[in-house]
Write a protein that holds these residues in place. Structure first.
Motif: not given
Length: 383
Positions: A372-378, A356-370
């Motif tokens: 979907a665009e494929g950022f924060n992958r590892f 799912s990528g490095l998303w949703g681990m803090t309230p500030e770390n969430e951007d549905p648009a970004r």
């Protein structure tokens, strides 16, 4: 399960970054490789076109089924997610081999006497006693260089070299591909226009850098969450600045080799490597990292002991749905490496996070648009 599309440019491409130009003698430099959002936008536009829809329907949430579920709206994206994109080269079998940016913990040295290259790894080392540093982590990545080698830049890794790297082995020199074999720069001269008369403005010549990919090279994109009827198997995309043409075709997934789980589980040590730029609230720091250097994520935690971070990027872009620029955000580049120890919770939560990528681990770390665009992958690699 992700679908793969090979994207082969049919023209010179213009991938614009955030380096503006305007003074005499300045030029518009290309960004290579481009941000994953460039491909996410091109693919979604192709899906709209194939369904006979337009961006106005996307803005209003009036897309036909099943595209309404796949693409959603600009504020609430649907299931479509770009899970990865990289350079690639077409194989004689019709498949596409990914080419990976050189991770930040690898250094290529060229022997000036023989012209041969060698790949060396950086290893985390504790700071010597009495040495002051602004480094916030307990160790520094250190390169043990040879006397004969000279640093060489501009190399990419073949997929076999990347697999060896993820298993904790330094890739051989044969796994290196220099960028000159993949693409070349193609400067283009232009002249500014007077917006009222649409005539040439005096003394306002400019140069922009185009990218010409070598024959047999293109891009490989991985897409998840698309309906089988919504993503065309073949299509011509409008890619990059000026909407230059690129042909898209379906290809098989590349063969992946996982890191050695037994070693990671036994030692509790591993690396994670960004495969796309990371947009994190703390700059280069992993989201969920506390003041004591412990990285918390769903289902586990680990201690961050060192990081190799190339020069940061600024990500922005153009919001086609709303006809406005996207906010500029700092990002850690693809190839950034983080060393983790004292792993708790095992590998399963990390593998789930990688999906799912490095998303949703803090309230500030969430951007549905970004997201979907494929950022924060590892990717996960043996230490």
């Amino acid at each position: 399960m992700a679908e793969y599309r090979y994207i082969e440019p049919q023209d010179v491409l213009f991938f614009r970054g955030n380096r503006l130009f305007g003074e005499p003698g300045n030029a518009g430099a290309a960004l290579m490789p481009p941000w994953p959002s460039v491909f996410a936008g091109a693919l979604r536009s192709a899906m709209l076109s194939a369904a006979g829809a337009d961006p106005a329907q996307l803005r209003s949430g009036e897309l036909p089924a099943p595209l309404d579920t796949v693409l959603g709206t600009p504020e609430e994206p649907g299931t479509f997610t770009l899970t990865g994109v990289t350079l690639a080269r077409r194989q004689s079998s019709g498949t596409a081999e990914p080419l990976h940016p050189l991770p930040a913990d690898l250094s290529v040295e060229r022997d000036e006497a023989t012209g041969e290259c060698a790949v060396h790894r950086l290893t985390p080392q504790p700071l010597p006693a009495g040495v002051a540093s602004s480094q916030p982590l307990e160790r520094l990545p250190v390169l043990r260089r040879s006397d004969r080698g000279k640093p060489a830049a501009g190399y990419w890794l073949t997929h076999s070299g990347w697999q060896r790297y993820c298993q904790g082995e330094p890739p051989p020199a044969e796994a290196l591909v220099h960028r000159s074999a993949i693409w070349s720069s193609d400067p283009r001269l232009g002249i500014a226009l007077k917006p009222e008369q649409r005539t040439a403005a005096e003394s306002q010549l400019y140069t922009t850098e185009g990218i010409r990919l070598c024959e047999g090279y293109g891009f490989l994109a991985a897409i998840a969450g698309s309906d089988p009827t919504s993503l065309p198997k073949q299509a011509t995309l409008r890619l990059g600045g000026d909407g230059r043409g690129a042909f898209m075709s379906a290809v098989a997934a590349p063969v992946e080799t996982s890191p050695e789980p037994a070693a990671i589980e036994a030692e509790g040590r591993l690396r994670i490597v960004l495969t796309t730029p990371g947009i994190f609230p703390g700059g280069w720091q992993l989201p969920g990292l506390d003041a004591n250097g412990l990285w918390h994520y769903p289902g586990g935690r680990a201690r961050l002991v060192a990081a190799a971070v190339p020069r940061g990027q600024v990500i922005s872009g153009w919001d086609l749905a709303h006809h406005r620029p996207k906010p500029a955000q700092r990002a850690a580049p693809a190839g950034t490496v983080y060393w983790l120890e004292a792993l708790e919770g095992g590998l399963k939560p990390l593998r789930k996070l990688a999906e799912s990528g490095l998303w949703g681990m803090t309230p500030e770390n969430e951007d549905p648009a970004r997201r979907a665009e494929g950022f924060n992958r590892f990717a996960i690699a043996n230490a």
